[in-house]
Design a protein around this motif. Structure first.
Motif, mmCIF file in Angstrom:
data_model
loop_
_atom_site.group_PDB
_atom_site.id
_atom_site.type_symbol
_atom_site.label_atom_id
_atom_site.label_comp_id
_atom_site.label_asym_id
_atom_site.label_seq_id
_atom_site.Cartn_x
_atom_site.Cartn_y
_atom_site.Cartn_z
ATOM 1 N N LEU A 133 40.420 39.148 41.877
ATOM 2 C CA LEU A 133 39.597 40.008 41.015
ATOM 3 C C LEU A 133 39.326 39.370 39.661
ATOM 4 N N ALA A 134 40.028 38.265 39.356
ATOM 5 C CA ALA A 134 39.781 37.560 38.097
ATOM 6 C C ALA A 134 39.212 36.178 38.430
ATOM 7 N N THR A 135 38.250 35.732 37.628
ATOM 8 C CA THR A 135 37.545 34.487 37.961
ATOM 9 C C THR A 135 38.433 33.245 37.817
ATOM 10 N N PHE A 136 39.566 33.370 37.141
ATOM 11 C CA PHE A 136 40.488 32.240 37.022
ATOM 12 C C PHE A 136 41.032 31.837 38.379
ATOM 13 N N GLY A 137 41.242 32.836 39.235
ATOM 14 C CA GLY A 137 41.702 32.550 40.585
ATOM 15 C C GLY A 137 43.165 32.165 40.695
ATOM 16 N N VAL A 138 44.031 32.653 39.776
ATOM 17 C CA VAL A 138 45.470 32.440 40.007
ATOM 18 C C VAL A 138 46.024 33.658 40.749
ATOM 19 N N GLU A 139 47.020 33.421 41.596
ATOM 20 C CA GLU A 139 47.539 34.511 42.419
ATOM 21 C C GLU A 139 48.343 35.502 41.585
ATOM 22 N N ALA A 140 48.215 36.776 41.940
ATOM 23 C CA ALA A 140 48.998 37.817 41.287
ATOM 24 C C ALA A 140 48.920 39.077 42.138
ATOM 25 N N LYS A 141 49.942 39.898 41.996
ATOM 26 C CA LYS A 141 49.940 41.185 42.701
ATOM 27 C C LYS A 141 49.888 42.323 41.696
ATOM 28 N N ALA A 142 49.314 43.440 42.117
ATOM 29 C CA ALA A 142 49.354 44.650 41.292
ATOM 30 C C ALA A 142 50.098 45.719 42.080
ATOM 31 N N ALA A 143 50.803 46.601 41.355
ATOM 32 C CA ALA A 143 51.517 47.694 42.024
ATOM 33 C C ALA A 143 50.522 48.591 42.748
ATOM 34 N N ALA A 144 49.316 48.752 42.171
ATOM 35 C CA ALA A 144 48.287 49.542 42.857
ATOM 36 C C ALA A 144 46.897 49.100 42.428
ATOM 37 N N ASN A 160 37.199 37.458 31.989
ATOM 38 C CA ASN A 160 37.867 37.162 30.716
ATOM 39 C C ASN A 160 39.333 37.560 30.807
ATOM 40 N N LEU A 161 39.869 37.428 32.021
ATOM 41 C CA LEU A 161 41.178 37.990 32.319
ATOM 42 C C LEU A 161 42.064 36.947 32.991
ATOM 43 N N LEU A 162 43.303 36.829 32.480
ATOM 44 C CA LEU A 162 44.281 35.948 33.103
ATOM 45 C C LEU A 162 45.484 36.780 33.537
ATOM 46 N N PHE A 163 45.768 36.767 34.833
ATOM 47 C CA PHE A 163 47.006 37.401 35.289
ATOM 48 C C PHE A 163 48.139 36.433 34.982
ATOM 49 N N THR A 164 49.070 36.856 34.102
ATOM 50 C CA THR A 164 50.165 35.961 33.736
ATOM 51 C C THR A 164 51.364 36.165 34.659
ATOM 52 N N GLY A 165 51.220 37.058 35.598
ATOM 53 C CA GLY A 165 52.293 37.350 36.548
ATOM 54 C C GLY A 165 51.880 38.589 37.310
ATOM 55 N N ASP A 166 52.806 39.209 38.040
ATOM 56 C CA ASP A 166 52.457 40.428 38.755
ATOM 57 C C ASP A 166 52.291 41.577 37.756
ATOM 58 N N PHE A 167 51.392 42.493 38.092
ATOM 59 C CA PHE A 167 51.083 43.613 37.204
ATOM 60 C C PHE A 167 51.730 44.883 37.758
ATOM 61 N N GLY A 168 52.564 45.517 36.956
ATOM 62 C CA GLY A 168 53.316 46.672 37.432
ATOM 63 C C GLY A 168 52.550 47.985 37.417
ATOM 64 N N GLY A 169 51.327 47.966 36.913
ATOM 65 C CA GLY A 169 50.537 49.192 36.825
ATOM 66 C C GLY A 169 49.434 49.224 37.875
ATOM 67 N N THR A 170 48.364 49.959 37.540
ATOM 68 C CA THR A 170 47.265 50.190 38.472
ATOM 69 C C THR A 170 45.962 49.615 37.930
ATOM 70 N N LEU A 171 45.319 48.801 38.725
ATOM 71 C CA LEU A 171 43.998 48.279 38.354
ATOM 72 C C LEU A 171 42.928 49.236 38.858
ATOM 73 N N LEU A 172 41.920 49.463 38.022
ATOM 74 C CA LEU A 172 40.828 50.371 38.370
ATOM 75 C C LEU A 172 39.549 49.571 38.532
ATOM 76 N N LEU A 173 39.035 49.541 39.738
ATOM 77 C CA LEU A 173 37.832 48.751 40.018
ATOM 78 C C LEU A 173 36.711 49.697 40.449
ATOM 79 N N ARG A 174 35.601 49.654 39.713
ATOM 80 C CA ARG A 174 34.510 50.578 40.030
ATOM 81 C C ARG A 174 33.628 49.998 41.123
#
Ligand code: EPU
Length: 323
Positions: free
Chosen positions: A12-23, A51-65
């Motif tokens: 979901l981020a154009t940087f393309g580094v792997e990451a997980k989100a809790a939801a 304009n987003l870098l996942f620096t690790g797994d995200f413990g919250g919820t991502l909202l994608l429209r």
């Protein structure tokens, strides 16, 4: 609306580094956003992820429209635009209609909503200056509200939406363009030279901007990046050197191109693992082999910040949001 849990979201981020989100919530309407009581906090909207870098797994919820993104013409020069429309689709449409004001923003990746949050800009233009008003969803109160340009507190790569840390979701925005008779804005850099003898119609300026971007910036379709990684620092006169390019802000501060500072440190092409400084525009960090990890990017970021600090006593501040 759909809800997935413990999901891979790096794509979901154009940087393309792997990451997980809790939801991950795929939503369409403000009513969907009112029904998020069960999902893990914090909530974080993603637009184009450019304009987003996942620096690790995200413990919250991502909202994608999701769902169709549309623009409605309200008058000769005014449009009501869904916030999840790609900014460049809007730029293309209004340039084709012969209107001015958005052509210099051509080629900026991401959505209109994201461009408003960070007041994205290029070639002497900023998204915020087109805004009449925006309809927002307040994640704290569950209400929608309409706010004007003043409320937004737009500044260089910043707005109240950014400083208030993701409290608001942009739903749509009304934007005011300039009539075809308005003067072209072609004073930035080599824009006028790129245009040559061509009449600076909105479409000609758009083509010149896209050509300039293509010559310096990595092609988002093939090389992952998040555009400029750092802001251009604003420094006092005591830090200037004679050879340093600068733009006088008129308040005792000077904006200095971070690309120049990084270039002077000899960092073009420098790599850490899969992350590298883009040789044609050293303000950009790329995922060179598609296998960069967040740790690679963060280590390269630190290498750059330290080198510029040692040499110029200027501390670069990232422009890319770290999540
Ligand atoms: N420069 C060098 N070496 C290089 C490249 C550039 O020294 O290899 C120096 C030159 O002095 C050049 C100056 O950097 O004149 C400025 O370069 P450029 O015109 O490419 O713009 P920038 O200040 O580096 C900003 C935005 C870009 C935007 C361009 C064009 C920021 C953080 N970045 O970059 O925005 O496209 O201007 O308007 O303000 C973005 O935010 O993601 C982004 C790409």
């Amino acid at each position: 609306m759909t809800i997935e849990t413990n999901v891979e979201v790096g794509g979901l981020a154009t940087f393309g580094v792997e990451a997980k989100a809790a939801a991950l919530v795929r939503w369409q309407t403000a009513d969907d956003l009112r029904n998020l009581n069960e999902v893990p906090r914090p909530l974080k909207v993603v637009g184009g992820g450019s304009n987003l870098l996942f620096t690790g797994d995200f413990g919250g919820t991502l909202l994608l429209r999701e769902g169709p993104a549309e623009m409605r013409r309200l008058s000769a020069t005014r449009f009501d635009v869904d916030a999840h429309m790609a900014l460049d689709d809007f730029c293309a449409a209004v340039a084709e209609a012969g209107l001015r004001g958005a052509e210099n923003l051509s080629g900026i990746p991401g959505t209109l909503g994201g461009a408003l949050v960070q007041n994205a800009g290029a070639y002497g233009a900023e998204t915020g200056s087109l805004l009449v008003d925006a309809t927002l969803f307040d994640l704290q109160t569950g209400r929608t509200l309409t706010v004007d340009r003043e409320w937004m507190e737009f500044a260089y790569r910043s707005s109240r939406l950014k400083t208030e840390g993701g409290r608001y979701v942009v739903l749509s925005a009304r934007l005011e363009l300039l009539p075809p008779s308005a003067a072209a804005n072609v004073d930035y850099g080599n824009l006028r030279a790129t245009l040559g003898d061509a009449e600076p119609t909105p479409e000609a300026v758009r083509r010149a901007v896209l050509a300039t971007r293509d010559s310096k910036l990595p092609d988002p379709a093939t090389v992952g990046s998040a555009g400029s990684f750092f802001r251009n620092p604003e420094v006092g006169a005591e830090l200037l050197r004679p050879e340093m390019p600068r733009y006088d802000l008129g308040n005792g501060l000077y904006k200095v191109p971070a690309a120049w500072l990084i270039d002077q440190c000899g960092l073009k092409g420098t790599a850490v693992g899969g992350a590298a400084v883009w040789p044609l525009q050293p303000l950009v960090i790329v995922n060179a082999d598609g296998r960069a990890t967040a740790a690679d990017v963060l280590e390269l970021e630190q290498t750059i910040v330290s080198a510029v600090e040692r040499r110029f006593s200027i501390t670069l501040i990232p422009e890319v949001e770290h999540l």
